[in-house]
Design an enzyme around this catalytic site. Structure first.
Site, PDB file in Angstrom:
ATOM      1  N   SER A 108       0.844  -1.194   0.000  1.00 59.42           N
ATOM      2  CA  SER A 108       0.000   0.000   0.000  1.00 59.42           C
ATOM      3  C   SER A 108       0.880   1.246   0.000  1.00 59.42           C
ATOM      4  O   SER A 108       0.821   2.063  -0.909  1.00 59.42           O
ATOM      5  CB  SER A 108      -0.983  -0.004   1.173  1.00 59.42           C
ATOM      6  N   GLY A 109       1.759   1.388   0.998  1.00 58.54           N
ATOM      7  CA  GLY A 109       2.658   2.539   1.016  1.00 58.54           C
ATOM      8  C   GLY A 109       4.106   2.201   0.707  1.00 58.54           C
ATOM      9  O   GLY A 109       4.914   3.084   0.428  1.00 58.54           O
ATOM     10  N   GLY A 110       4.457   0.917   0.793  1.00 58.19           N
ATOM     11  CA  GLY A 110       5.824   0.493   0.489  1.00 58.19           C
ATOM     12  C   GLY A 110       6.821   0.730   1.600  1.00 58.19           C
ATOM     13  O   GLY A 110       8.025   0.772   1.363  1.00 58.19           O
ATOM     14  N   ASP A 112       7.396  -1.243   4.260  1.00 61.81           N
ATOM     15  CA  ASP A 112       7.901  -2.433   4.945  1.00 61.81           C
ATOM     16  C   ASP A 112       9.420  -2.333   5.026  1.00 61.81           C
ATOM     17  O   ASP A 112      10.109  -2.244   4.021  1.00 61.81           O
ATOM     18  CB  ASP A 112       7.495  -3.694   4.173  1.00 61.81           C
ATOM     19  N   SER A 117       6.842  -6.364   1.087  1.00 64.90           N
ATOM     20  CA  SER A 117       5.668  -6.030   0.289  1.00 64.90           C
ATOM     21  C   SER A 117       5.996  -5.901  -1.199  1.00 64.90           C
ATOM     22  O   SER A 117       5.092  -5.766  -2.018  1.00 64.90           O
ATOM     23  CB  SER A 117       5.035  -4.724   0.783  1.00 64.90           C
ATOM     24  N   CYS A 173       5.089   9.591  10.308  1.00 65.60           N
ATOM     25  CA  CYS A 173       5.394   9.711   8.881  1.00 65.60           C
ATOM     26  C   CYS A 173       4.081   9.874   8.115  1.00 65.60           C
ATOM     27  O   CYS A 173       3.119   9.139   8.360  1.00 65.60           O
ATOM     28  CB  CYS A 173       6.141   8.477   8.397  1.00 65.60           C
ATOM     29  N   HIS A 181      -0.010   0.009   7.814  1.00 69.30           N
ATOM     30  CA  HIS A 181       0.309   0.733   9.044  1.00 69.30           C
ATOM     31  C   HIS A 181      -0.643   0.354  10.172  1.00 69.30           C
ATOM     32  O   HIS A 181      -0.216   0.032  11.281  1.00 69.30           O
ATOM     33  CB  HIS A 181       0.255   2.237   8.787  1.00 69.30           C
ATOM     34  N   LEU A 472       6.240  -5.270  15.135  1.00 73.93           N
ATOM     35  CA  LEU A 472       6.022  -5.805  13.792  1.00 73.93           C
ATOM     36  C   LEU A 472       6.239  -4.757  12.701  1.00 73.93           C
ATOM     37  O   LEU A 472       6.827  -5.055  11.659  1.00 73.93           O
ATOM     38  CB  LEU A 472       4.602  -6.378  13.685  1.00 73.93           C
ATOM     39  N   TYR A 474       8.224  -2.385  12.626  1.00 73.38           N
ATOM     40  CA  TYR A 474       9.659  -2.136  12.432  1.00 73.38           C
ATOM     41  C   TYR A 474      10.302  -3.467  12.042  1.00 73.38           C
ATOM     42  O   TYR A 474      11.215  -3.958  12.699  1.00 73.38           O
ATOM     43  CB  TYR A 474      10.313  -1.605  13.711  1.00 73.38           C
TER      44      TYR A 474
END
Length: 534
Positions: A108-110, A112, A117, A173, A181, A472, A474
């Site tokens: 979704s946001g990249g 990881d 992901s 962020c 998230h 998780l 992080y």
């Protein structure tokens, strides 16, 4: 798994190893031909498909791959990227990938930290949720419906459009994808007042391994429990969350006070550990040590005390004088602003920046990095702090954040959601070693990663233990990982205990209910609980 299925799986793996190009190509062709048959024809899925033959494929792949360490070291790329434009595109991706033997990675946001992901060692496709980004705010019920591809910044912006006395507890962020998230917990500067993002989720839409869209009622309370803190990518694909907004004052107060070692930073950091978790819920004070070089060329540590108060300056000064007078907070250190402006403050934007910056969806200035995390249940003694300072000065290219617990986090049971790190923790720490192309790029990765491990080892005597807990979101493959396509339960139990504590076995039971064939997997996914042998 039945014996026949197991034999077929082994045979498939053998074929993949024997003739990877032919098998991958044929599987991809079959996958692509399958997609239109399972998606809504009113929203042509052809508009969402990118393969290496598309000129924009590489750009789409890289745009939301936020860790250059992972991007530069990836040895395989996806066979295709499906940038879902409609929920049926996500359903079709699941159905067709499953029926044609391809793995899915969901992005979704990249963000990881280990790139799970958007990377895998077996033939895979990326389901990119970034376009599914609708947000609906309902002030009558004080709720928001947020699709997985929206960012935290977009959510904050949409709330501010409707109200200056509402907010939401979520990340600092502003380019984080809501889908991932929230599923790992979702914490930020409101956590001591309102808990995590997942503590304010009231419904969700999830695509299961059969391509069905489930809501809270149809998925059942066990699955709803698991996806709040257990990471959704083990259980399905999150389409959207429905969340309860929280009340905030029209004006909040922020501050950022720095002290060096010569100014008593060690004593203040020691005292902070005792004070910060016990402060009133309205007050959140993060501690951030950073190595600096003084004007005369000497290395030292500068510790920032970064605070957020749900109230005005006069009351904040009274509270700090009563609870943490050693810091010497002054009215001149404080700035009053709206809640949404405080989100910009935490994201590092200068005072006065337009809130339109929240609509920037892609992270700029990406770097190479390696992150690790810790939970602390006891105060780090001063000699431990001095050890930390020394390692930071040795590494130089690093930032460390200590985030206080207490407040609402202390009140919620570790079993209420899958997120188990609740009472008994004083603070959570993020250690991030980072470097750029000028520091050696991917060629320097081994050296910097080793630095992060040295720091982690140095702090072991003071951190939680048995297990040494980790966060998780992080993600850190050093704490244990499986191969891309093989989720060994014994291995998973090791990292599962660190991420989820005693909730791991329940998560594995839920996995066996919702995805018994283990279609949704990655290197740190939750496997189905094995059936007892007879």
């Amino acid at each position: 798994m039945k014996a026949s299925s197991f034999i077929l799986s082994i045979l498939s793996i053998f074929l993949l190893l024997s003739i990877p190009l032919v098998t991958s190509d044929s599987a991809l062709d079959n996958f692509l031909q399958c997609l239109p048959n399972h998606s809504n024809p009113s929203y042509p899925i052809s508009d969402a498909i990118y393969t290496p033959n598309n000129s924009s494929f590489q750009n789409i792949y890289q745009l939301r791959a936020n860790n250059l360490r992972i991007l530069a070291s990836a040895t395989t790329k996806p066979l295709a990227i499906i940038t879902a434009l409609h929920e049926s595109h996500a359903q079709a991706t699941v159905i067709c990938a499953k029926s044609h033997g391809l793995q899915i990675r969901i992005r979704s946001g990249g963000h990881d930290y280990e790139g799970l992901s958007y990377t895998s060692d077996v033939p895979f496709v990326i389901l990119d949720m970034f376009n599914l980004r609708s947000i609906e705010i309902d002030m009558t019920t004080e709720t928001a419906w947020v699709q997985a591809g929206a960012t935290t910044g977009e959510l904050y912006y949409k709330i501010a459009e409707k109200s200056d006395v509402h907010g939401f507890p979520s990340g600092v962020c502003t380019t984080l994808g809501i889908g991932g998230h929230f599923s790992g917990g979702g914490y930020g500067f409101l956590m001591r007042k309102y808990g995590l993002s997942i503590d304010n989720v009231i419904d969700a839409q999830l695509i299961d391994a059969n391509g069905r869209i489930l809501n809270r009622k149809s998925m059942g309370e066990d699955v709803f429990w698991a996806i709040r803190g257990g990471g959704t990518t083990s259980f399905g694909i999150i389409l959207s969350w429905t969340v309860k907004l929280v009340r905030v004052p029209a004006k909040v107060t922020v501050f950022d006070v720095q002290r060096t070692l010569d100014q008593g930073a060690t004593d203040l950091a020691y005292r902070w550990q005792q004070v910060a978790p016990k402060l009133p819920k309205d007050l959140f004070v993060r501690l951030q040590p950073v190595p600096i070089t003084t004007s005369n060329g000497n290395k030292t540590i500068q510790v920032s005390f970064v605070g957020h108060f749900l109230g005005q300056t006069s009351r904040l000064i009274q509270l700090m004088n009563a609870t943490f007078p050693e810091l010497g907070l002054q009215p001149s250190d404080c700035t009053e602003m709206s809640w949404v402006e405080s989100a910009l403050f935490w994201a590092g934007f200068s005072n006065g920046t337009s809130i339109d910056v929240l609509l920037n969806r892609v992270q700029e200035n990406r770097v190479y990095y390696k992150t690790k995390s810790d939970y602390y249940k006891k105060v780090i003694p001063k000699e431990g702090l001095e050890t930390l300072w020394q390692v930071l000065m040795d590494i130089e290219d690093i930032y460390v954040q200590l985030n206080p617990y207490g407040g609402r986090m202390e009140e919620i049971s570790p079993y209420e959601t899958a997120f188990a790190h609740r009472g008994g923790n004083l603070f959570k720490v993020q250690y991030t070693v980072l470097w750029s192309e000028s520091d050696g790029g991917i060629g320097a990765a081994e050296r910097y990663v080793e630095m992060s491990r040295r720091l982690y080892s140095a702090m072991a005597p003071y951190a939680s233990s048995n297990p040494r807990e980790a966060f998780l979101n992080y993600r850190d493959l050093d704490i244990g990982s499986n191969e891309s396509n093989n989720t060994d339960f014994g291995v998973a139990r090791v990292y599962g205990a660190k991420y989820f504590r005693n909730n791991f076995l329940r998560l594995a039971r839920v996995k066996a209910m919702v995805d018994p064939e283990n279609f949704f997997k990655n290197e740190q996914s939750i496997p189905p609980l094995p059936m007892p042998s007879h």
